[in-house]
Design an enzyme around this catalytic site. Structure first.
Site, PDB file in Angstrom:
ATOM      1  N   THR A   1      -4.573 -78.069 -47.684  1.00 54.84           N
ATOM      2  CA  THR A   1      -5.383 -78.852 -48.625  1.00 54.84           C
ATOM      3  C   THR A   1      -6.773 -78.250 -48.738  1.00 54.84           C
ATOM      4  O   THR A   1      -7.324 -78.109 -49.835  1.00 54.84           O
ATOM      5  CB  THR A   1      -5.465 -80.312 -48.153  1.00 54.84           C
ATOM      6  OG1 THR A   1      -4.155 -80.730 -47.757  1.00 54.84           O
ATOM      7  CG2 THR A   1      -5.955 -81.222 -49.246  1.00 54.84           C
TER       8      THR A   1
ATOM      9  N   LYS B   1      -6.900 -75.152 -50.883  1.00 56.54           N
ATOM     10  CA  LYS B   1      -6.968 -75.443 -52.309  1.00 56.54           C
ATOM     11  C   LYS B   1      -8.400 -75.757 -52.731  1.00 56.54           C
ATOM     12  O   LYS B   1      -8.874 -75.270 -53.763  1.00 56.54           O
ATOM     13  CB  LYS B   1      -6.096 -76.645 -52.642  1.00 56.54           C
ATOM     14  CG  LYS B   1      -4.648 -76.317 -52.831  1.00 56.54           C
ATOM     15  CD  LYS B   1      -3.907 -77.608 -53.039  1.00 56.54           C
ATOM     16  CE  LYS B   1      -2.445 -77.382 -53.269  1.00 56.54           C
ATOM     17  NZ  LYS B   1      -2.131 -76.625 -54.440  1.00 56.54           N
TER      18      LYS B   1
ATOM     19  N   ARG C   1      -7.013-105.798 -44.334  1.00 54.28           N
ATOM     20  CA  ARG C   1      -6.406-105.723 -45.664  1.00 54.28           C
ATOM     21  C   ARG C   1      -5.572-106.976 -45.916  1.00 54.28           C
ATOM     22  O   ARG C   1      -5.167-107.657 -44.990  1.00 54.28           O
ATOM     23  CB  ARG C   1      -5.434-104.540 -45.746  1.00 54.28           C
ATOM     24  CG  ARG C   1      -5.990-103.231 -45.424  1.00 54.28           C
ATOM     25  CD  ARG C   1      -4.887-102.204 -45.312  1.00 54.28           C
ATOM     26  NE  ARG C   1      -4.287-101.897 -46.616  1.00 54.28           N
ATOM     27  CZ  ARG C   1      -3.394-100.940 -46.816  1.00 54.28           C
ATOM     28  NH1 ARG C   1      -2.978-100.203 -45.809  1.00 54.28           N
ATOM     29  NH2 ARG C   1      -2.901-100.704 -48.008  1.00 54.28           N
TER      30      ARG C   1
ATOM     31  N   HIS D   1       2.605 -90.900 -38.838  1.00 57.72           N
ATOM     32  CA  HIS D   1       1.201 -91.260 -38.700  1.00 57.72           C
ATOM     33  C   HIS D   1       0.912 -92.626 -39.318  1.00 57.72           C
ATOM     34  O   HIS D   1      -0.155 -93.174 -39.113  1.00 57.72           O
ATOM     35  CB  HIS D   1       0.269 -90.175 -39.267  1.00 57.72           C
ATOM     36  CG  HIS D   1       0.401 -89.919 -40.733  1.00 57.72           C
ATOM     37  ND1 HIS D   1       0.165 -88.694 -41.292  1.00 57.72           N
ATOM     38  CD2 HIS D   1       0.762 -90.708 -41.764  1.00 57.72           C
ATOM     39  CE1 HIS D   1       0.363 -88.752 -42.597  1.00 57.72           C
ATOM     40  NE2 HIS D   1       0.721 -89.967 -42.903  1.00 57.72           N
ATOM     41  N   HIS D   2       1.874 -93.167 -40.045  1.00 65.11           N
ATOM     42  CA  HIS D   2       1.713 -94.536 -40.540  1.00 65.11           C
ATOM     43  C   HIS D   2       2.150 -95.555 -39.492  1.00 65.11           C
ATOM     44  O   HIS D   2       2.051 -96.751 -39.720  1.00 65.11           O
ATOM     45  CB  HIS D   2       2.544 -94.736 -41.804  1.00 65.11           C
ATOM     46  CG  HIS D   2       2.101 -93.870 -42.946  1.00 65.11           C
ATOM     47  ND1 HIS D   2       1.132 -94.254 -43.833  1.00 65.11           N
ATOM     48  CD2 HIS D   2       2.464 -92.612 -43.309  1.00 65.11           C
ATOM     49  CE1 HIS D   2       0.933 -93.288 -44.715  1.00 65.11           C
ATOM     50  NE2 HIS D   2       1.722 -92.273 -44.412  1.00 65.11           N
TER      51      HIS D   2
ATOM     52  N   HIS E   1       5.557 -91.011 -47.346  1.00 63.81           N
ATOM     53  CA  HIS E   1       4.496 -90.029 -47.206  1.00 63.81           C
ATOM     54  C   HIS E   1       4.633 -88.894 -48.222  1.00 63.81           C
ATOM     55  O   HIS E   1       3.680 -88.591 -48.922  1.00 63.81           O
ATOM     56  CB  HIS E   1       4.311 -89.476 -45.793  1.00 63.81           C
ATOM     57  CG  HIS E   1       3.100 -88.604 -45.769  1.00 63.81           C
ATOM     58  ND1 HIS E   1       1.847 -89.086 -45.567  1.00 63.81           N
ATOM     59  CD2 HIS E   1       2.943 -87.304 -46.089  1.00 63.81           C
ATOM     60  CE1 HIS E   1       0.971 -88.126 -45.753  1.00 63.81           C
ATOM     61  NE2 HIS E   1       1.613 -87.026 -46.059  1.00 63.81           N
TER      62      HIS E   1
ATOM     63  N   TRP F   1       3.917-103.120 -50.707  1.00 60.83           N
ATOM     64  CA  TRP F   1       4.808-102.134 -51.333  1.00 60.83           C
ATOM     65  C   TRP F   1       5.728-101.521 -50.284  1.00 60.83           C
ATOM     66  O   TRP F   1       6.766-100.967 -50.601  1.00 60.83           O
ATOM     67  CB  TRP F   1       4.008-101.060 -52.071  1.00 60.83           C
ATOM     68  CG  TRP F   1       3.484 -99.912 -51.240  1.00 60.83           C
ATOM     69  CD1 TRP F   1       2.509 -99.975 -50.304  1.00 60.83           C
ATOM     70  CD2 TRP F   1       3.917 -98.546 -51.280  1.00 60.83           C
ATOM     71  NE1 TRP F   1       2.292 -98.735 -49.767  1.00 60.83           N
ATOM     72  CE2 TRP F   1       3.136 -97.834 -50.351  1.00 60.83           C
ATOM     73  CE3 TRP F   1       4.877 -97.847 -52.028  1.00 60.83           C
ATOM     74  CZ2 TRP F   1       3.302 -96.462 -50.133  1.00 60.83           C
ATOM     75  CZ3 TRP F   1       5.024 -96.477 -51.800  1.00 60.83           C
ATOM     76  CH2 TRP F   1       4.247 -95.806 -50.863  1.00 60.83           C
TER      77      TRP F   1
ATOM     78  N   ASP G   1      13.118 -76.340 -74.884  1.00 64.52           N
ATOM     79  CA  ASP G   1      13.299 -77.695 -74.364  1.00 64.52           C
ATOM     80  C   ASP G   1      13.611 -77.580 -72.883  1.00 64.52           C
ATOM     81  O   ASP G   1      13.626 -76.480 -72.332  1.00 64.52           O
ATOM     82  CB  ASP G   1      14.425 -78.444 -75.105  1.00 64.52           C
ATOM     83  CG  ASP G   1      14.162 -79.957 -75.108  1.00 64.52           C
ATOM     84  OD1 ASP G   1      13.687 -80.487 -74.086  1.00 64.52           O
ATOM     85  OD2 ASP G   1      14.415 -80.610 -76.141  1.00 64.52           O
TER      86      ASP G   1
ATOM     87  N   SER H   1      16.162 -92.837 -61.803  1.00 66.50           N
ATOM     88  CA  SER H   1      15.491 -92.161 -62.916  1.00 66.50           C
ATOM     89  C   SER H   1      14.716 -90.942 -62.438  1.00 66.50           C
ATOM     90  O   SER H   1      14.836 -89.851 -63.000  1.00 66.50           O
ATOM     91  CB  SER H   1      14.555 -93.162 -63.603  1.00 66.50           C
ATOM     92  OG  SER H   1      13.536 -92.488 -64.273  1.00 66.50           O
ATOM     93  N   SER H   2      13.934 -91.122 -61.359  1.00 68.17           N
ATOM     94  CA  SER H   2      13.139 -90.001 -60.852  1.00 68.17           C
ATOM     95  C   SER H   2      14.030 -88.865 -60.383  1.00 68.17           C
ATOM     96  O   SER H   2      13.702 -87.694 -60.564  1.00 68.17           O
ATOM     97  CB  SER H   2      12.278 -90.447 -59.672  1.00 68.17           C
ATOM     98  OG  SER H   2      11.301 -91.321 -60.099  1.00 68.17           O
TER      99      SER H   2
ATOM    100  N   TYR I   1       2.168 -87.252 -51.946  1.00 70.57           N
ATOM    101  CA  TYR I   1       1.998 -85.919 -52.529  1.00 70.57           C
ATOM    102  C   TYR I   1       2.595 -85.855 -53.912  1.00 70.57           C
ATOM    103  O   TYR I   1       2.123 -85.110 -54.772  1.00 70.57           O
ATOM    104  CB  TYR I   1       2.584 -84.843 -51.616  1.00 70.57           C
ATOM    105  CG  TYR I   1       1.833 -84.784 -50.322  1.00 70.57           C
ATOM    106  CD1 TYR I   1       0.471 -84.486 -50.324  1.00 70.57           C
ATOM    107  CD2 TYR I   1       2.426 -85.091 -49.112  1.00 70.57           C
ATOM    108  CE1 TYR I   1      -0.255 -84.491 -49.163  1.00 70.57           C
ATOM    109  CE2 TYR I   1       1.696 -85.094 -47.945  1.00 70.57           C
ATOM    110  CZ  TYR I   1       0.362 -84.795 -47.974  1.00 70.57           C
ATOM    111  OH  TYR I   1      -0.362 -84.810 -46.831  1.00 70.57           O
TER     112      TYR I   1
ATOM    113  N   SER J   1      -6.172 -77.303 -61.539  1.00 70.55           N
ATOM    114  CA  SER J   1      -6.023 -75.851 -61.417  1.00 70.55           C
ATOM    115  C   SER J   1      -5.853 -75.185 -62.778  1.00 70.55           C
ATOM    116  O   SER J   1      -6.058 -73.981 -62.909  1.00 70.55           O
ATOM    117  CB  SER J   1      -4.822 -75.502 -60.531  1.00 70.55           C
ATOM    118  OG  SER J   1      -4.933 -76.135 -59.283  1.00 70.55           O
TER     119      SER J   1
ATOM    120  N   HIS K   1       0.436-104.714 -57.605  1.00 67.84           N
ATOM    121  CA  HIS K   1      -0.583-103.726 -57.967  1.00 67.84           C
ATOM    122  C   HIS K   1      -0.178-102.352 -57.450  1.00 67.84           C
ATOM    123  O   HIS K   1      -0.198-101.367 -58.187  1.00 67.84           O
ATOM    124  CB  HIS K   1      -1.943-104.134 -57.394  1.00 67.84           C
ATOM    125  CG  HIS K   1      -2.962-103.037 -57.427  1.00 67.84           C
ATOM    126  ND1 HIS K   1      -3.472-102.538 -58.608  1.00 67.84           N
ATOM    127  CD2 HIS K   1      -3.542-102.312 -56.439  1.00 67.84           C
ATOM    128  CE1 HIS K   1      -4.329-101.570 -58.339  1.00 67.84           C
ATOM    129  NE2 HIS K   1      -4.390-101.401 -57.029  1.00 67.84           N
TER     130      HIS K   1
ATOM    131  N   GLU L   1       5.841 -89.199 -50.959  1.00 68.80           N
ATOM    132  CA  GLU L   1       5.490 -89.855 -52.221  1.00 68.80           C
ATOM    133  C   GLU L   1       3.998 -89.728 -52.540  1.00 68.80           C
ATOM    134  O   GLU L   1       3.620 -89.562 -53.695  1.00 68.80           O
ATOM    135  CB  GLU L   1       5.914 -91.329 -52.166  1.00 68.80           C
ATOM    136  CG  GLU L   1       5.469 -92.185 -53.338  1.00 68.80           C
ATOM    137  CD  GLU L   1       6.161 -91.858 -54.659  1.00 68.80           C
ATOM    138  OE1 GLU L   1       7.213 -91.202 -54.629  1.00 68.80           O
ATOM    139  OE2 GLU L   1       5.641 -92.260 -55.708  1.00 68.80           O
TER     140      GLU L   1
END
Ligand code: CU
Lengths: 600, 198
Positions: free
Chosen positions: A328, A331, A450, A302-303, A253, A139, A104, A169-170, A257, A268, A75, A255
């Site tokens: 943040t 914004k 979890r 922090h993880h 982390h 994950w 293009d 790819s990314s 963002y 925006s 998931h 990721e």
């Protein structure tokens, strides 16, 4: 050679399967990203539904523990890498050239290659369900859960190889897009006139360019540990499982963002259009986005507060994590400032955009809470964290994507999604999302961990679990309403004019849907909100010359071929190395063919 | 000359840098993080090996200095190739390109020899953390040199066609040179950090 000739901007070429397989047109590639991304989003949603059904009542028996582990792992992987990321890429592919006034991206064939490699990696990762079991280590795949002893099946190999392919790819897409933003802007389109969506995606691209190599190294080490006898993460042999955590989160982390910034960019764009006034504090919102990107590389530990980092690192990572709340917050104030005093036009796109602000703020606030190590040690591995990430990723990323979908749909298809169904979709999703995820805060605080596949009856978790499950079915219903809306809309006649919302950005300066060459005449940019400037200063759109000869890159089958080769590389590592060798041959052959192929 | 260049794809760009050149620069930024992570892994596992052999047992500094020197010289010949491509000396370009490729192959030969030597002294991927992190790091560097050899080899074959590498040949060589120099610089860092610093 595709050459657009004459004054008819909308010559619809005959589209066959082959045109899609060999296309290098950013709009077609964006469409393919969008359709695949949405299909995987549905798959990941289905996995979530099974999870919620299993947890609806105590001692649920829908799936066993083993399958459950695969489901929550897949998931997350599917939502993150195959759903949200490609949906962001879809918008970026489609609108990057249109929004900066280009015909293009910088490397059209590389763009097609990114898509085919993505599709190969996505299918490979998903096929693990059929071939001996999906990845089941979360994950994050923490060692030693990921080693051969605790994950003897092929699941974790699918994980590592799949993510390596998707990362390739990314990376290619990000390099391509970054060069495009820097180099392909229309005359007058300075960096500080770029639409905020483009700015946020540029930050995303740099986050990926600089963080993907780190996860690549970690994944390579995992592959070597599992297949080639190294012991990078085996403590008994001197290996260090914490090293995996560091490498993983240095990537993962940023990721998050990567997942949220596109949606920040989308709202925006949407908020000013339907508030009928320019974005409040453009420079602040751009710099805040860049600051989030930079700080995003300095918060990963922090993880890992509960791994025993030591006092000083804890203080440093607490401080940096709390600091990231500042840009943040800037914004959020900018978006509210945009709404303030505007003549707000509430349509579905705007509903989603405004609810994005609220839901994302909730997720942001619970995020700052576990920046504090003592609080975090209470919340770590509980449903509180699940609630937090879903407010950020569903309430933030997904809601933002839907806002963009309703906003840009007329540009992409020439048709308006139905407003009445759209609002039903919105309310079902908004209420369903809050019913699903808000109770998880309570579950977490009352100690529900979890990733448990079931729980006993007398722990006080039944009510909120049932509520959350009901909410998840509402979410499913909202998606069905959306799909009905989509297919119904696609059967209607296209009625959209060039700029139906009276929006200020360049993608609205061309027809809906845009012609293959995007613009008959490359627009000239005189202001940050170019179309509003032209409107207010009475500047007419430049008429296209009667004879147009616009060179478009010809279609190519080499991207597809290289994509196939890359897939074989991965399949070979998982099955027989002869396939890898074949993959290498195909890749090298196709790169030569690619280099020698005429592009003019 | 100007006109033909414009006609052959050196498009106007917003920054004035060619797209392909910019792509290579940004890609190399990504590569820095790739090798940075591999080198960090090596350094983190320094002293964590439970059994011998350790670096002091197997490293042969004079030998590796020689292969490092070979790679350095290849950077020099690469500079010559780029210079020749820009100033339209096709013969000199092909010769320098060929020397660069050969020097790269010699470096790879040294690496294969070194790997086999270490193997015969009992160091392989599974022996200890030194073996694992050393072979993966230097192995991936070797792969980069190998890709570079293929890359330059393709350029050499391309330059032998009737109209050579075309009007953008100088640019192509410059981009290839960028990659080659980067791979060399990475080796200098590896050699310093891993071989020389005790
Ligand atoms: Cu984080």
């Amino acid at each position: 050679m595709a050459t657009a000739t004459g004054t008819l901007p909308q010559v619809q070429e005959e589209t066959t399967i082959w045109t899609w397989l060999t296309t290098v047109d950013h709009k077609k590639i964006g469409t393919m990203y969008g359709i695949s991304g949405f299909a995987f989003f549905l798959l990941a949603g289905l996995e979530a539904l099974i999870i919620r059904t299993q947890l609806a009542v105590p001692n649920g028996a829908v799936v066993d523990a083993d399958r459950y582990n695969q489901l929550f792992t897949m998931h997350a992987l599917t939502m993150i890498f195959l759903g949200i990321m490609p949906l962001g890429a879809a918008f970026f592919n489609y609108f990057l050239p249109l929004m900066i006034g280009a015909r293009d991206v910088a490397f059209p064939r590389l763009n097609a290659l990114s898509y085919w490699v993505f599709l190969g990696g996505a299918l490979l990762l998903t096929s693990s369900f059929i071939f001996g079991g999906a990845p089941d280590g979360g994950w994050f795949a923490y060692a030693p859960l990921s080693d051969e002893e605790f994950s003897p099946g092929a699941g974790l190999d699918f994980y590592a190889i799949g993510l390596l392919i998707l990362g390739t790819s990314s990376l290619m897409a990000s390099l391509n897009f970054a060069v495009t933003v820097f180099n392909m802007r229309a005359p007058g389109m300075s960096m500080m006139r770029l639409p905020v969506f483009i700015w946020m995606m540029l930050v995303v691209n740099f986050l990926l360019i600089l963080s993907l190599p780190v996860i690549t190294v970690a994944l390579v080490q995992l592959v070597f540990d599992r297949n080639f006898t190294t012991n990078f993460f085996t403590p008994a042999e001197g290996g260090d499982p914490i090293l995996w955590q560091h490498l993983f989160w240095v990537f993962a982390h940023p990721e998050v963002y990567v997942l949220i910034l596109p949606s920040m960019g989308i709202v925006s764009e949407v908020l000013p259009v339907f508030s009928r006034k320019p974005l409040f504090g453009y420079a602040a919102i751009v710099f805040a986005g860049v600051a989030i990107g930079v700080l995003g590389f300095a918060v990963w530990s922090h993880h890992m507060f509960t791994t025993g980092l030591g006092t000083v690192p804890q203080i440093v990572f607490t401080a940096s994590t709390m600091a990231i709340a500042v840009p943040t917050g800037i914004k959020i104030f900018n978006w509210m400032g945009t709404l303030y005093g505007g003549s707000i036009h509430f349509n579905t796109a705007m509903y989603f955009a405004v609810s994005f602000i609220a839901l994302f703020t909730i997720g942001g606030i619970s995020g700052v809470m576990h920046a504090s190590p003592p609080v975090d040690s209470q919340q770590q591995d509980t449903y509180f964290i699940v609630a937090h990430i879903h407010y950020v990723l569903f309430g933030g990323a997904i809601v933002g994507i839907f806002s963009g979908l309703y906003y840009w749909f007329p540009k992409m298809t020439g048709r308006f999604l139905d407003e009445r169904l759209g609002k039903i979709h919105f309310w079902l999703m908004f209420i369903g999302m809050n019913i699903t995820f808000f109770p998880m805060h309570f579950l977490g605080l009352s100690g529900m961990p979890r990733r448990i596949y079931t729980y006993d009856a007398d722990l006080g978790w039944e009510t909120w679990n049932m509520v959350a499950t009901i909410g998840s079915y509402m979410l499913a219903l909202s998606i069905i309403v959306f799909l009905v809306n989509f297919f119904w809309t696609m059967r209607k006649e296209p009625t959209a004019t060039d700029n139906p919302w009276d929006a200020p950005t360049l993608e609205w300066a061309t027809s809906s849907p845009p012609p293959e060459h995007d613009f008959d005449v490359i627009p000239e940019v005189r202001d940050r909100d170019p179309l509003w400037y032209d409107r207010d200063h009475g500047i007419e759109k430049v008429e296209p010359p009667s004879e147009m000869h616009i060179h478009l890159p010809p279609p190519s089958y080499f991207p597809l071929l290289i994509g196939l080769g890359v897939l074989l590389l991965g399949v070979g590592v998982l099955s027989h190395l002869a396939l890898t060798a074949l993959g290498v041959v195909i890749v090298i052959y196709s790169i030569w063919g690619w280099a020698l192929e005429p592009t003019e | 000359m100007e006109a033909t260049e414009a006609a052959h794809g050196e498009h106007h760009t917003s920054l004035g840098v060619d797209n392909r050149m910019l792509l290579m620069w940004i890609f190399l930024a990504s590569e820095c993080l790739f090798f940075g992570s591999l080198i960090s892994t090596y350094l983190i596992y320094k002293g964590e090996s439970l059994v011998r052999p350790l670096p002091d047992d197997v490293f042969d500094i004079p030998l590796t200095s020689l292969s490092t020197f070979v790679l350095l010289v290849s950077s020099f010949t690469m500079v010559l190739a780029v210079y020749a491509a820009h100033h339209n000396f096709p013969k000199m370009m092909k010769l320098s390109l060929l020397s660069t490729i050969l020097l790269g192959l010699v470096f790879l030969g040294f690496q294969v020899y070194e790997f086999r030597l270490f193997g015969s002294e009992g160091l392989n991927l599974s022996t200890n953390q030194f073996g694992a992190s050393f072979f993966v790091l230097t192995g991936f560097h070797g792969v980069h040199v190998g890709v570079g050899v293929l890359y330059l080899g393709s350029m050499l074959i391309g330059s032998m066609r009737r109209n050579g590498l075309g009007p953008s040949g100088g640019l192509y060589m410059e981009i290839a040179g960028l990659y080659w120099h980067f791979v060399d610089i990475v080796w200098i860092v590896i050699f310093t950090v891993i071989y020389l610093i005790p």
